[in-house]
Design a protein around this motif. Structure first.
Motif, PDB file in Angstrom:
ATOM      1  N   THR A 190       0.834  -1.205   0.000  1.00 36.80           N
ATOM      2  CA  THR A 190       0.000   0.000   0.000  1.00 36.80           C
ATOM      3  C   THR A 190       0.864   1.249   0.000  1.00 36.80           C
ATOM      4  O   THR A 190       1.870   1.317   0.694  1.00 36.80           O
ATOM      5  N   TYR A 191       0.469   2.208  -0.820  1.00 35.40           N
ATOM      6  CA  TYR A 191       1.119   3.510  -0.768  1.00 35.40           C
ATOM      7  C   TYR A 191       0.050   4.589  -0.931  1.00 35.40           C
ATOM      8  O   TYR A 191      -1.092   4.299  -1.288  1.00 35.40           O
ATOM      9  N   TYR A 192       0.433   5.815  -0.631  1.00 35.51           N
ATOM     10  CA  TYR A 192      -0.520   6.930  -0.644  1.00 35.51           C
ATOM     11  C   TYR A 192       0.000   8.051  -1.523  1.00 35.51           C
ATOM     12  O   TYR A 192       1.195   8.335  -1.561  1.00 35.51           O
ATOM     13  N   TRP A 193      -0.914   8.670  -2.247  1.00 36.32           N
ATOM     14  CA  TRP A 193      -0.565   9.753  -3.155  1.00 36.32           C
ATOM     15  C   TRP A 193      -1.370  10.989  -2.755  1.00 36.32           C
ATOM     16  O   TRP A 193      -2.590  10.943  -2.692  1.00 36.32           O
ATOM     17  N   LEU A 194      -0.636  12.085  -2.471  1.00 35.02           N
ATOM     18  CA  LEU A 194      -1.311  13.326  -2.122  1.00 35.02           C
ATOM     19  C   LEU A 194      -1.715  14.048  -3.402  1.00 35.02           C
ATOM     20  O   LEU A 194      -0.869  14.439  -4.201  1.00 35.02           O
ATOM     21  N   ALA A 195      -3.001  14.204  -3.591  1.00 35.83           N
ATOM     22  CA  ALA A 195      -3.507  14.849  -4.801  1.00 35.83           C
ATOM     23  C   ALA A 195      -4.776  15.615  -4.429  1.00 35.83           C
ATOM     24  O   ALA A 195      -4.765  16.458  -3.550  1.00 35.83           O
ATOM     25  N   GLY A 196      -5.877  15.301  -5.065  1.00 31.98           N
ATOM     26  CA  GLY A 196      -7.153  15.920  -4.725  1.00 31.98           C
ATOM     27  C   GLY A 196      -7.523  17.061  -5.649  1.00 31.98           C
ATOM     28  O   GLY A 196      -6.703  17.623  -6.369  1.00 31.98           O
ATOM     29  N   ASP A 197      -8.811  17.387  -5.615  1.00 34.14           N
ATOM     30  CA  ASP A 197      -9.353  18.481  -6.414  1.00 34.14           C
ATOM     31  C   ASP A 197      -9.522  19.717  -5.538  1.00 34.14           C
ATOM     32  O   ASP A 197      -9.984  19.642  -4.398  1.00 34.14           O
ATOM     33  N   ILE A 198      -9.170  20.866  -6.090  1.00 30.61           N
ATOM     34  CA  ILE A 198      -9.254  22.122  -5.343  1.00 30.61           C
ATOM     35  C   ILE A 198     -10.698  22.585  -5.264  1.00 30.61           C
ATOM     36  O   ILE A 198     -11.414  22.623  -6.266  1.00 30.61           O
ATOM     37  N   ASP A 199     -11.123  22.955  -4.069  1.00 29.76           N
ATOM     38  CA  ASP A 199     -12.425  23.585  -3.864  1.00 29.76           C
ATOM     39  C   ASP A 199     -12.173  24.987  -3.317  1.00 29.76           C
ATOM     40  O   ASP A 199     -11.833  25.166  -2.155  1.00 29.76           O
ATOM     41  N   ASP A 200     -12.299  25.964  -4.189  1.00 30.74           N
ATOM     42  CA  ASP A 200     -12.134  27.341  -3.745  1.00 30.74           C
ATOM     43  C   ASP A 200     -13.354  28.176  -4.134  1.00 30.74           C
ATOM     44  O   ASP A 200     -13.271  29.354  -4.449  1.00 30.74           O
ATOM     45  N   SER A 201     -14.520  27.514  -4.081  1.00 30.71           N
ATOM     46  CA  SER A 201     -15.752  28.129  -4.560  1.00 30.71           C
ATOM     47  C   SER A 201     -16.331  29.163  -3.597  1.00 30.71           C
ATOM     48  O   SER A 201     -17.187  29.954  -3.986  1.00 30.71           O
ATOM     49  N   ASP A 202     -15.890  29.142  -2.335  1.00 31.07           N
ATOM     50  CA  ASP A 202     -16.495  30.043  -1.351  1.00 31.07           C
ATOM     51  C   ASP A 202     -15.666  31.291  -1.111  1.00 31.07           C
ATOM     52  O   ASP A 202     -15.710  31.890  -0.042  1.00 31.07           O
ATOM     53  N   ASN A 203     -14.897  31.710  -2.106  1.00 31.73           N
ATOM     54  CA  ASN A 203     -14.084  32.910  -1.979  1.00 31.73           C
ATOM     55  C   ASN A 203     -14.756  34.089  -2.676  1.00 31.73           C
ATOM     56  O   ASN A 203     -15.120  34.005  -3.848  1.00 31.73           O
ATOM     57  N   ALA A 204     -14.900  35.164  -1.942  1.00 36.38           N
ATOM     58  CA  ALA A 204     -15.527  36.365  -2.484  1.00 36.38           C
ATOM     59  C   ALA A 204     -14.539  37.520  -2.430  1.00 36.38           C
ATOM     60  O   ALA A 204     -13.438  37.408  -1.879  1.00 36.38           O
ATOM     61  N   GLU A 205     -14.917  38.625  -3.014  1.00 35.91           N
ATOM     62  CA  GLU A 205     -14.101  39.832  -2.946  1.00 35.91           C
ATOM     63  C   GLU A 205     -13.903  40.238  -1.489  1.00 35.91           C
ATOM     64  O   GLU A 205     -14.846  40.125  -0.712  1.00 35.91           O
ATOM     65  N   PRO A 206     -12.706  40.570  -1.027  1.00 36.77           N
ATOM     66  CA  PRO A 206     -11.498  40.913  -1.785  1.00 36.77           C
ATOM     67  C   PRO A 206     -10.417  39.837  -1.723  1.00 36.77           C
ATOM     68  O   PRO A 206      -9.235  40.168  -1.614  1.00 36.77           O
ATOM     69  N   THR A 207     -10.750  38.556  -1.793  1.00 29.78           N
ATOM     70  CA  THR A 207      -9.724  37.519  -1.708  1.00 29.78           C
ATOM     71  C   THR A 207      -8.930  37.419  -3.007  1.00 29.78           C
ATOM     72  O   THR A 207      -9.395  37.787  -4.088  1.00 29.78           O
TER      73      THR A 207
END
Length: 262
Positions: A204-221
């Motif tokens: 067994t091995y593990y791979w750090l990956a994943g999909d980015i969720d940045d949908s809750d960012n509003a102005e002024p980020t």
């Protein structure tokens, strides 16, 4: 090359990365450029430094630079070594990048690019970090032109020496940035960040990956600004103290237990 401004350029993609080479080319049109960058890919190393093995610095040719070194360590190593040993007293400003991929929001804590700039401000040298928000093949000519223009602009403005400017440029999906937004750090989360896999022998091995969720960012980020097609500029300080919480913690009446007799 003109003027007396001396800029140290570093990155985390390696000394031969196109982002660094285009950046050096354009910065050298108005400043003396020195380079100390990793001898290989060092992305996502954060602010790691090398303590248990020696650092080696080998001269390399980077067009437009007065002198360039490939360093066997991390971006933070490169900047510390350059400022304190390779170019002592010669660095006015550190520019890190141009990184392949965004360094937005909470991802700055992982970023070798941002950490290279952060090491500079910890050594009392102002710094700017640049990232291109694109992970595939890209032409860095236009981003480097924008970056060098911004460097020449911000250098003539007052800002605290203990604060770096983290600048993200929209990727080639954006025809040309709409302008510049001064921003705060947003928040980025990763879904399914750890993938569990098996090798051909059943291990067994593990791979750090994943999909980015940045949908809750509003102005002024910064995340919002880049999504809207703007260049984001975020001032970042290495003081991570939560000053809003200090007074609250002082009310907790914290103490230690009495010392036990031997």
């Amino acid at each position: 090359m003109g003027g007396n401004l001396r800029i140290l350029v570093t990155n985390d993609d390696g000394i031969f990365a196109p982002g660094l080479n285009q950046l050096v080319k354009h910065l050298s049109s108005f400043a003396e450029v020195l380079v100390a960058a990793p001898d290989r890919e060092r992305s996502a190393t954060g602010h790691a430094i090398t303590m248990h093995e020696p650092l080696r610095a080998v001269e390399r040719d980077v067009p437009g630079a007065t002198k360039s070194y490939a360093v066997s360590g991390t971006p933070a190593d490169c900047v510390k070594l350059a400022i304190e040993s390779l170019f002592p007293g010669e660095v006015d400003l550190v520019v890190s990048g141009i990184n392949r991929g965004a360094n937005l929001g909470t991802d700055v804590l992982y970023s070798g690019t941002v950490s290279g700039a952060l090491e500079a401000v910890m050594l009392d040298v102002p710094a700017v970090a640049f990232s291109l928000c694109h992970y595939g093949q890209a032409c860095y000519e236009q981003p480097a032109k924008l970056a060098s223009y911004l460097v020449s602009t911000v250098w003539n403005q007052p800002w605290p020496a203990d604060t770096l400017l983290n600048i993200n440029i929209p990727g080639p999906e954006c025809d040309y940035p709409k302008g510049v937004k001064v921003t705060v750090l947003g928040r980025r989360r990763y879904q399914n960040a750890v993938q569990r896999r098996e090798d051909p022998w059943g291990g067994t091995y593990y791979w750090l990956a994943g999909d980015i969720d940045d949908s809750d960012n509003a102005e002024p980020t910064d995340v919002w600004a880049v999504q809207q097609g703007y260049v984001s500029i975020t001032p970042i300080h290495f003081d991570l103290t939560d000053y809003k919480l200090l007074k609250t913690i002082e009310t907790w009446q914290l103490s230690l237990p009495g010392k036990e007799p031997k």
